[in-house]
Design an enzyme around this catalytic site. Structure first.
Site, PDB file in Angstrom:
ATOM      1  N   ARG A  59      47.802  97.134  42.487  1.00 29.28           N
ATOM      2  CA  ARG A  59      49.126  97.056  41.872  1.00 29.28           C
ATOM      3  C   ARG A  59      49.397  95.653  41.317  1.00 29.28           C
ATOM      4  O   ARG A  59      49.992  95.485  40.257  1.00 29.28           O
ATOM      5  CB  ARG A  59      50.205  97.438  42.885  1.00 29.28           C
ATOM      6  CG  ARG A  59      51.575  97.554  42.252  1.00 29.28           C
ATOM      7  CD  ARG A  59      52.618  98.143  43.174  1.00 29.28           C
ATOM      8  NE  ARG A  59      53.785  98.534  42.391  1.00 29.28           N
ATOM      9  CZ  ARG A  59      55.033  98.250  42.732  1.00 29.28           C
ATOM     10  NH1 ARG A  59      55.297  97.616  43.846  1.00 29.28           N
ATOM     11  NH2 ARG A  59      56.034  98.628  41.960  1.00 29.28           N
ATOM     12  N   HIS A  63      50.698  94.586  37.532  1.00 31.29           N
ATOM     13  CA  HIS A  63      51.902  93.774  37.296  1.00 31.29           C
ATOM     14  C   HIS A  63      51.558  92.448  36.634  1.00 31.29           C
ATOM     15  O   HIS A  63      52.388  91.866  35.942  1.00 31.29           O
ATOM     16  CB  HIS A  63      52.666  93.556  38.611  1.00 31.29           C
ATOM     17  CG  HIS A  63      53.431  94.764  39.038  1.00 31.29           C
ATOM     18  ND1 HIS A  63      54.642  94.711  39.671  1.00 31.29           N
ATOM     19  CD2 HIS A  63      53.163  96.087  38.900  1.00 31.29           C
ATOM     20  CE1 HIS A  63      55.093  95.933  39.909  1.00 31.29           C
ATOM     21  NE2 HIS A  63      54.199  96.789  39.464  1.00 31.29           N
ATOM     22  N   ASN A  90      59.230  92.909  41.087  1.00 28.59           N
ATOM     23  CA  ASN A  90      58.049  92.531  41.868  1.00 28.59           C
ATOM     24  C   ASN A  90      58.330  92.398  43.361  1.00 28.59           C
ATOM     25  O   ASN A  90      57.461  92.011  44.131  1.00 28.59           O
ATOM     26  CB  ASN A  90      57.461  91.211  41.331  1.00 28.59           C
ATOM     27  CG  ASN A  90      56.681  91.434  40.046  1.00 28.59           C
ATOM     28  OD1 ASN A  90      56.026  92.471  39.887  1.00 28.59           O
ATOM     29  ND2 ASN A  90      56.757  90.488  39.135  1.00 28.59           N
ATOM     30  N   HIS A 190      48.208 105.613  41.843  1.00 30.69           N
ATOM     31  CA  HIS A 190      49.082 106.032  42.944  1.00 30.69           C
ATOM     32  C   HIS A 190      48.371 107.001  43.887  1.00 30.69           C
ATOM     33  O   HIS A 190      49.004 107.586  44.754  1.00 30.69           O
ATOM     34  CB  HIS A 190      50.392 106.621  42.402  1.00 30.69           C
ATOM     35  CG  HIS A 190      51.246 105.590  41.713  1.00 30.69           C
ATOM     36  ND1 HIS A 190      52.310 105.915  40.900  1.00 30.69           N
ATOM     37  CD2 HIS A 190      51.184 104.236  41.708  1.00 30.69           C
ATOM     38  CE1 HIS A 190      52.869 104.800  40.429  1.00 30.69           C
ATOM     39  NE2 HIS A 190      52.196 103.766  40.905  1.00 30.69           N
TER      40      HIS A 190
HETATM   41  C1  HEM Z   1      53.503 104.418  34.956  1.00 24.95           C
HETATM   42  C2  HEM Z   1      54.317 103.467  35.346  1.00 24.95           C
HETATM   43  C3  HEM Z   1      54.411 103.039  36.785  1.00 24.95           C
HETATM   44  C4  HEM Z   1      55.533 103.045  37.546  1.00 24.95           C
HETATM   45  C5  HEM Z   1      56.922 103.470  37.116  1.00 24.95           C
HETATM   46  C6  HEM Z   1      55.150 102.577  38.845  1.00 24.95           C
HETATM   47  C7  HEM Z   1      56.023 102.412  39.905  1.00 24.95           C
HETATM   48  C8  HEM Z   1      55.647 102.155  41.203  1.00 24.95           C
HETATM   49  C9  HEM Z   1      56.537 102.111  42.322  1.00 24.95           C
HETATM   50  C10 HEM Z   1      58.047 102.330  42.249  1.00 24.95           C
HETATM   51  C11 HEM Z   1      55.790 101.859  43.427  1.00 24.95           C
HETATM   52  C12 HEM Z   1      56.293 101.751  44.869  1.00 24.95           C
HETATM   53  C13 HEM Z   1      56.665 100.323  45.182  1.00 24.95           C
HETATM   54  C14 HEM Z   1      57.261 100.261  46.564  1.00 24.95           C
HETATM   55  O1  HEM Z   1      58.374 100.789  46.746  1.00 24.95           O
HETATM   56  O2  HEM Z   1      56.619  99.717  47.476  1.00 24.95           O
HETATM   57  C15 HEM Z   1      54.428 101.737  43.008  1.00 24.95           C
HETATM   58  C16 HEM Z   1      53.370 101.489  43.854  1.00 24.95           C
HETATM   59  C17 HEM Z   1      52.080 101.331  43.426  1.00 24.95           C
HETATM   60  N1  HEM Z   1      51.654 101.261  42.123  1.00 24.95           N
HETATM   61 FE1  HEM Z   1      52.711 101.816  40.510  1.00 24.95          FE
HETATM   62  N2  HEM Z   1      53.824 102.306  38.868  1.00 24.95           N
HETATM   63  C18 HEM Z   1      53.321 102.552  37.619  1.00 24.95           C
HETATM   64  C19 HEM Z   1      52.025 102.356  37.209  1.00 24.95           C
HETATM   65  C20 HEM Z   1      51.016 101.822  37.994  1.00 24.95           C
HETATM   66  C21 HEM Z   1      49.730 101.398  37.503  1.00 24.95           C
HETATM   67  C22 HEM Z   1      49.304 101.455  36.041  1.00 24.95           C
HETATM   68  C23 HEM Z   1      49.030 100.949  38.572  1.00 24.95           C
HETATM   69  C24 HEM Z   1      47.652 100.362  38.621  1.00 24.95           C
HETATM   70  C25 HEM Z   1      46.702 100.608  37.748  1.00 24.95           C
HETATM   71  C26 HEM Z   1      49.880 101.122  39.737  1.00 24.95           C
HETATM   72  C27 HEM Z   1      49.505 100.860  41.040  1.00 24.95           C
HETATM   73  C28 HEM Z   1      50.311 101.052  42.132  1.00 24.95           C
HETATM   74  C29 HEM Z   1      49.829 101.024  43.502  1.00 24.95           C
HETATM   75  C30 HEM Z   1      48.382 100.884  43.950  1.00 24.95           C
HETATM   76  C31 HEM Z   1      50.945 101.191  44.322  1.00 24.95           C
HETATM   77  C32 HEM Z   1      50.985 101.199  45.847  1.00 24.95           C
HETATM   78  C33 HEM Z   1      51.261  99.789  46.306  1.00 24.95           C
HETATM   79  C34 HEM Z   1      51.277  99.623  47.812  1.00 24.95           C
HETATM   80  O3  HEM Z   1      51.143 100.593  48.560  1.00 24.95           O
HETATM   81  O4  HEM Z   1      51.426  98.459  48.231  1.00 24.95           O
HETATM   82  N3  HEM Z   1      51.081 101.617  39.341  1.00 24.95           N
HETATM   83  N4  HEM Z   1      54.357 101.898  41.645  1.00 24.95           N
END
Ligand code: HEM
Ligand SMILES: *[C@@H]1O[C@H](CO)[C@@H](O)[C@H](O)[C@H]1NC(C)=O
Length: 316
Positions: A59, A63, A90, A190
């Site tokens: 993630r 970002h 962030n 995700h």
């Molecule tokens: C399409 C648009 C995207 C949105 C709206 C989005 C939104 C989010 C949100 C809201 C979370 C949860 C954050 C939290 O509450 O802890 C999250 C987690 C995450 N996102 Fe996304 N995301 C997007 C795209 C991506 C992309 C492109 C990647 C990587 C290539 C990514 C990788 C991750 C990962 C791995 C997590 C889990 C993080 C953790 O468990 O610490 N996301 N994302």
């Protein structure tokens, strides 16, 4: 071809080339031959310490790249607190991601051949690749040669949000020349990790979001109480530390935890892509690798506007 046309062609090519940064897969072959194994060792070590390291690192890379390009600006800690890390978007980045990158940088710099020669931006790109691979996902060759950015401001951060619809999300990806297939594949990140109830509660209270399976919605209500507790986290799929296509199968069942994920299935323009990735994991992996390579070329800095940071958390 007449002379003026040739001149025009030459200048056009020159402009094209200056816009294309010369990343390549063997950039450090002579500079730091052990780079890839040093980074991978650090990622493996951090993943054995905490099971959220892979998700947090992947993630972090996203970002970084979507704001000012893949230039490690997300790592900068400005003394006055005005930096990307302090933007609200962030706030849920987890320390495990930063710690993984810093551990990889320390491992690289401990090799005398490599000390202060590898950019933090390249280390994040490699660490993100290894996070995917060591979680059971695909691997690929990472193009290298990015320089580290010198600027990080809180106000520059503008990332996709969990409540955004297909058009809104797509407009954010298309400015970076990413296609709907790229966007769906990248959202497949995700397959790792979890979300805070902060991003789930708006779908549950006061009324249940109609894109949610009703049974799943009551399950989520059991996990995320109406009085928001942002410290409770919900896994995105059933295989939280495994990089696979289960995430897409959840979307087909209307069990996507984020609205921005479920909409990729609900919207007819991307439903077919979700179906394809849910049906065939190899198709997902191929598209993911392709999209990650594109993501990692965004806004790359060169020696002209970047540096090789000594400490990833501070500009030199
Ligand atoms: C399409 C648009 C995207 C949105 C709206 C989005 C939104 C989010 C949100 C809201 C979370 C949860 C954050 C939290 O509450 O802890 C999250 C987690 C995450 N996102 Fe996304 N995301 C997007 C795209 C991506 C992309 C492109 C990647 C990587 C290539 C990514 C990788 C991750 C990962 C791995 C997590 C889990 C993080 C953790 O468990 O610490 N996301 N994302
Ligand atoms: C990769 O890029 C570096 C720096 O621009 C260059 O020195 C090197 O020759 C390139 N390698 C290949 C295989 O193109």
């Amino acid at each position: 071809m007449k002379k003026p046309q040739l001149v025009l062609l030459a200048s056009f090519l020159a402009i094209l080339c200056s816009g294309t940064t010369a990343l390549n897969e063997t950039y450090y072959a002579n500079i730091c031959p052990n780079l890839e194994s040093l980074v991978q060792g650090a990622v493996r070590g951090m993943m054995s310490t905490t099971n959220i390291a892979a998700a947090a690192t992947l993630r972090l890379f996203f970002h970084d790249c979507f704001v000012q390009g893949c230039d490690a600006s997300i790592l900068i800690e400005n003394p006055n607190g005005d930096d990307e890390r302090h933007n609200f978007d962030n706030q849920f980045l987890r320390a495990a991601g930063y710690n993984t990158v810093l551990a990889a940088k320390a491992a690289v710099d401990a090799d005398p051949q490599c000390t202060n020669k590898v950019s933090c931006a390249d280390i994040i790109a490699l660490a993100a690749r290894d996070a995917v691979f060591l979680s059971g996902g695909p691997t690929w060759k990472v193009e290298l040669g990015r320089f580290d950015g010198k600027v990080s401001t809180a106000s520059s951060v503008d990332l996709p949000g969990a409540s955004e619809n297909y058009d809104r999300l797509m407009s954010r990806f298309s400015v970076h020349n990413l296609t709907p297939t790229d966007m769906v594949a990248l959202s497949g990140a995700h397959t790792l990790g979890a979300t805070s109830c902060f991003h789930v509660n708006p779908r549950l209270y006061p009324t249940i979001d109609t894109t949610l399976d009703p049974g799943f919605a009551s399950q989520l209500q059991g996990q995320c109480p109406a009085a928001l507790n942002a410290n409770i986290f919900i896994f995105f799929d059933n295989t939280v530390v495994t990089f696979d296509n289960d995430f897409f199968k959840q979307l087909q069942q209307k069990k996507g935890v984020l609205y921005s994920d479920e909409i990729l299935y609900v919207d007819s323009r991307s439903q077919g892509i979700v179906d394809k990735f849910a049906a065939n994991q190899a198709d997902f992996f191929t598209a993911f690798v392709d999209a990650m390579k594109k993501l990692s070329r965004i806004g790359v800095k060169t020696a002209a506007d970047g540096e090789i940071r000594k400490d990833c958390s501070f500009t030199n």
